[in-house]
Design a protein around this motif. Structure first.
Motif: not given
Length: 337
Positions: A112-138
């Motif tokens: 990914v060449v464009n810095g702002p696009i990468l920053d947006d991806m990081i934010a969305r991955v972090e949102t996903w990571q918070r969402a999957i916390e509930r499945w870690r003990p399963s």
């Protein structure tokens, strides 16, 4: 009954993974088996990513390491076979994107060449990571289905998220065993012709577990076919007064989707004429199949098909009547009688 059905599906999937792990370690054709399983998983994931990966795009070095050519544009070309810890997957957004090949890349090599696009991806991955916390003990195979579905719903990359979700789900579940290279679930789902992309809850879990079981069984069947071919090769070589380098040619062909006379000459340090003669002998014996029909540039392959779809006839795919451990560590045509 629904819970019992899920537990049984989980047990079948887990047992299939255990048997696959065992075959990868102990099969007398394990070198060829690992390479061909890796190739099958790469091709299945590339197909789901809508970027078909053909045999001529596959590159295999002398150590059996599988790589793909520069023409491979699929997401999995960097991720399959590349380790990432579960802690990094669940807590380090940049590590996840780097694993998926999404990073700043001024040279234009797929990052990914464009810095702002990468920053947006990081934010969305972090949102996903918070969402999957509930499945870690399963249980991991159940959790992996929901972790992958959550990735598809958040779609952090904006492209190739379907393939990325299967890579991530595979690492969270089957990737804890040694039988998967990263595309095992893709291999199982690719044959299902079902609505797994939109499935949720119990339906998703059952589809996912069945895909794991089916893909493992496909690879176990592939290993059986490779052993059958190796037995035929050994019988043919034993019947010849002087086999010469023919055994080496067949071993090389087992480790690759196809071979050419140039490839044989280079790897075995033979003349072109010697390589052509050995390939012709193997083809006339039915141990190699000429695939191109072009006299000037012939490709040969062993008559062992890639993993097909698993027949759904209701039988138990984990029949214990078949032995699953072989101790011999020699090349196939040196097996003891």
């Amino acid at each position: 009954p629904l819970e019992e059905d899920r537990q049984l599906a989980y047990a079948h999937a887990q047992e299939a993974l255990g048997r696959l792990d065992e075959r990868m370690r102990l099969s007398p054709v394990r070198a060829a088996f690992r390479v061909r399983a890796h190739v099958a998983e790469r091709q299945a994931l590339a197909a789901i990513d809508a970027v078909p990966l053909h045999d001529h795009d596959i590159e295999i070095d002398g150590r059996g390491t599988v790589r793909t050519s520069t023409f491979d544009l699929s997401l999995g070309r960097r991720s399959i076979g590349t380790p990432i810890s579960l802690d990094a997957l669940a807590g380090d957004a940049m590590a996840v994107l780097d694993w998926l090949g999404m990073k700043p890349d001024p040279m234009g090599d797929g990052g990914v060449v464009n810095g702002p696009i990468l920053d947006d991806m990081i934010a969305r991955v972090e949102t996903w990571q918070r969402a999957i916390e509930r499945w870690r003990p399963s249980p991991p195979l159940i959790a992996s289905a929901h972790v992958a579905a959550s990735w598809r719903s958040h779609a952090p990359l904006g492209r190739s998220d379907l393939a990325a979700s299967l890579l991530i789900g595979d690492r969270w579940g089957p990737g804890r065993w040694n039988g998967s290279h990263g595309g095992l679930i893709a291999l199982g789902l690719d044959t299902q012709q079902s609505g797994w992309r939109m499935a949720r809850d119990a339906a998703l879990e059952r589809l996912w577990l069945d895909a794991i079981r089916d893909a493992a069984q496909m690879l176990l069947d592939l290993e059986l076919r490779l052993r059958g071919f190796a037995a035929r090769a050994r019988h043919f070589l034993d019947s010849r007064r002087r086999a010469g380098r023919l055994g080496d040619v067949l071993h090389l062909a087992m480790l690759r989707p196809y071979v050419t006379s140039a490839m044989v000459a280079r790897h075995l340090q033979l003349t072109s004429a010697g390589a052509i003669k050995l390939l012709t002998i193997a083809a006339e014996a039915g141990l190699l199949i000429e695939r191109t029909g072009q006299a000037s540039y012939r490709h040969y392959a062993i008559p062992v098909a890639a993993p097909p779809g698993v027949p759904r006839d209701g039988r138990n795919p984990l029949d214990r009547s078949e032995p699953s451990i072989w101790q011999d560590d020699s090349v196939p045509w040196d097996w003891p009688g």
